[in-house]
Write a protein that holds these residues in place. Structure first.
Motif, PDB file in Angstrom:
ATOM      1  N   PRO A  98      46.591  40.675  60.332  1.00 46.64           N
ATOM      2  CA  PRO A  98      46.928  39.281  60.661  1.00 46.64           C
ATOM      3  C   PRO A  98      48.419  39.146  60.952  1.00 46.64           C
ATOM      4  O   PRO A  98      49.239  39.786  60.301  1.00 46.64           O
ATOM      5  CB  PRO A  98      46.533  38.522  59.380  1.00 46.64           C
ATOM      6  CG  PRO A  98      45.529  39.398  58.704  1.00 46.64           C
ATOM      7  CD  PRO A  98      45.939  40.801  59.015  1.00 46.64           C
ATOM      8  N   ARG A  99      48.765  38.326  61.926  1.00 51.41           N
ATOM      9  CA  ARG A  99      50.174  38.217  62.326  1.00 51.41           C
ATOM     10  C   ARG A  99      51.072  37.822  61.166  1.00 51.41           C
ATOM     11  O   ARG A  99      52.217  38.272  61.082  1.00 51.41           O
ATOM     12  CB  ARG A  99      50.317  37.228  63.493  1.00 51.41           C
ATOM     13  CG  ARG A  99      51.755  37.068  63.974  1.00 51.41           C
ATOM     14  CD  ARG A  99      51.819  36.457  65.351  1.00 51.41           C
ATOM     15  NE  ARG A  99      51.442  37.422  66.384  1.00 51.41           N
ATOM     16  CZ  ARG A  99      52.261  38.315  66.927  1.00 51.41           C
ATOM     17  NH1 ARG A  99      53.531  38.393  66.504  1.00 51.41           N
ATOM     18  NH2 ARG A  99      51.845  39.136  67.864  1.00 51.41           N
TER      19      ARG A  99
ATOM     20  N   GLY B 152      55.248  48.708  59.396  1.00 57.06           N
ATOM     21  CA  GLY B 152      55.869  49.124  60.632  1.00 57.06           C
ATOM     22  C   GLY B 152      54.942  48.733  61.771  1.00 57.06           C
ATOM     23  O   GLY B 152      53.739  49.027  61.729  1.00 57.06           O
ATOM     24  N   ILE B 153      55.460  48.054  62.795  1.00 58.19           N
ATOM     25  CA  ILE B 153      54.645  47.480  63.864  1.00 58.19           C
ATOM     26  C   ILE B 153      54.993  48.129  65.200  1.00 58.19           C
ATOM     27  O   ILE B 153      56.175  48.280  65.549  1.00 58.19           O
ATOM     28  CB  ILE B 153      54.849  45.960  63.956  1.00 58.19           C
ATOM     29  CG1 ILE B 153      54.482  45.286  62.635  1.00 58.19           C
ATOM     30  CG2 ILE B 153      54.053  45.372  65.109  1.00 58.19           C
ATOM     31  CD1 ILE B 153      53.014  45.362  62.262  1.00 58.19           C
TER      32      ILE B 153
ATOM     33  N   LEU C  22      58.943  50.740  67.938  1.00 58.49           N
ATOM     34  CA  LEU C  22      58.325  50.215  66.730  1.00 58.49           C
ATOM     35  C   LEU C  22      59.395  49.557  65.885  1.00 58.49           C
ATOM     36  O   LEU C  22      60.577  49.896  65.962  1.00 58.49           O
ATOM     37  CB  LEU C  22      57.580  51.294  65.951  1.00 58.49           C
ATOM     38  CG  LEU C  22      58.323  52.532  65.481  1.00 58.49           C
ATOM     39  CD1 LEU C  22      57.587  53.159  64.303  1.00 58.49           C
ATOM     40  CD2 LEU C  22      58.405  53.583  66.592  1.00 58.49           C
ATOM     41  N   VAL C  23      58.948  48.596  65.097  1.00 51.69           N
ATOM     42  CA  VAL C  23      59.867  47.793  64.299  1.00 51.69           C
ATOM     43  C   VAL C  23      59.373  47.791  62.859  1.00 51.69           C
ATOM     44  O   VAL C  23      58.173  47.620  62.602  1.00 51.69           O
ATOM     45  CB  VAL C  23      59.940  46.346  64.820  1.00 51.69           C
ATOM     46  CG1 VAL C  23      60.961  45.543  64.012  1.00 51.69           C
ATOM     47  CG2 VAL C  23      60.278  46.323  66.307  1.00 51.69           C
TER      48      VAL C  23
ATOM     49  N   VAL D 121      58.528  37.361  65.599  1.00 50.62           N
ATOM     50  CA  VAL D 121      59.188  38.299  66.512  1.00 50.62           C
ATOM     51  C   VAL D 121      58.481  39.653  66.580  1.00 50.62           C
ATOM     52  O   VAL D 121      58.929  40.548  67.287  1.00 50.62           O
ATOM     53  CB  VAL D 121      60.670  38.513  66.109  1.00 50.62           C
ATOM     54  CG1 VAL D 121      61.441  37.206  66.218  1.00 50.62           C
ATOM     55  CG2 VAL D 121      60.781  39.095  64.717  1.00 50.62           C
ATOM     56  N   ALA D 122      57.381  39.817  65.864  1.00 53.13           N
ATOM     57  CA  ALA D 122      56.655  41.087  65.880  1.00 53.13           C
ATOM     58  C   ALA D 122      56.136  41.374  67.286  1.00 53.13           C
ATOM     59  O   ALA D 122      55.540  40.502  67.920  1.00 53.13           O
ATOM     60  CB  ALA D 122      55.492  41.037  64.891  1.00 53.13           C
TER      61      ALA D 122
END
Length: 293
Positions: free
Chosen positions: A165-166, A173-174, A190-191, A198-199
């Motif tokens: 889920p957002r 890590g996305i 990746l972030v 902001v993902a």
């Protein structure tokens, strides 16, 4: 074709504060799911995938993890004397062959990236797997084997991912995805733990990785990231221009055994998956459900 992956790293230096007081004197990786500790599930998963060298990155109070995979002559003799050969065979079967288990200390709590870096001398110049025992995956094919099969075809760094889920992207890590066929996604970045607004996606990395040895050079120089720790995601991100990066939507279900509810769910799911426990556990669950209603 990529080189065969022979080695797996198990970062097991964490203190398990979310399970205090149970983990005050016991390593969290020794918490049992049904009748096996988490670390044994992770080692068995790696072994079933063809891994034959097991590298533990430990900390203080974690010697019990190595002891678990060693002989215990008194217990083995007792089981033999009592004729408990099935239990004895299971006990001995969990032990890797001599010379296949290695251990090193992570002397400072500087994060997952630092823990992986601590294993560099054992890994050497070859691709390797990383398994986080807290993430327990129930699947037909071992989760890490699914990643190894993909790595053999595409090379580079490959991680297990699932859509979350957002509102929970700030816990993972996305991936920043450039191509996605519904199973395998190629990332351009990746972030680590981005805020939901902001993902770049909702595709989250879980605790299974296959990494190229160049990650160690990146971990040497990458600045500390989220939480003041050396983040493995930052090092992988720094490699993307030179090494491909893919996320695999694995087959199976993950249970977060670092979370109390996830740990309880894992115990129920793994018990229901066993022929010797399925019926009594279903009966027990039915009884509790009726009481709750």
């Amino acid at each position: 074709m990529s080189r065969r992956v022979r080695k797996a790293v198990f970062p097991v230096a964490g203190m398990g504060t979310r399970f205090l007081p149970a983990t005050k004197t016991m390593a969290k990786e020794m918490l049992p799911v049904v009748d096996k500790p988490l670390i044994q599930y992770a080692v068995e998963e790696a072994s079933a995938a063809g891994i034959d060298h097991f590298i533990f990155v430990t900390g203080r109070g974690k010697s019990v993890l190595l002891d678990h995979f060693d002989h215990m002559p008194e217990l083995e003799a007792l089981l033999k004397e009592r004729g408990n050969f099935t239990v004895l065979d299971n006990l001995l079967g969990a032990k890797p062959p001599p010379g296949k288990v290695f251990s090193t200390r992570q002397q400072q709590p500087l994060g997952l990236g630092h823990a992986v870096w601590c294993a560099r001398a054992f890994v050497g110049d070859e691709p390797f797997a990383v398994l986080l025992p807290d993430d327990l995956v129930l699947s037909e094919t071992p989760c890490i084997k699914q990643l190894l099969d993909v790595h053999e075809k595409v090379g580079g760094n490959v991680v297990a991912v699932e859509d979350v889920p957002r509102e929970r992207t700030n816990k993972y890590g996305i991936l920043d995805v450039v191509e996605d066929d519904g199973t395998l996604a190629r990332a351009r970045g990746l972030v680590e733990k981005p805020a939901p607004n902001v993902a770049p996606s909702t595709m989250a990395i879980i605790g299974r990785y296959v990494l190229e040895p160049g990650i160690f050079a990146q971990l040497e120089s990458v600045p500390r990231g989220a939480g003041g720790e050396i983040q493995l995601t930052d090092a992988m991100n720094a490699m993307i221009d030179s090494v491909s990066f893919h996320g695999l939507r694995y087959e199976g279900r993950r249970y977060d055994c670092g979370d109390k509810v996830g740990f309880l769910q894992a115990n129920i799911a793994f018990a229901l998956a066993r022929d010797d426990m399925r019926d009594p556990v279903r009966a027990m669950l039915s009884e509790y459900t009726q009481q709750g209603s």
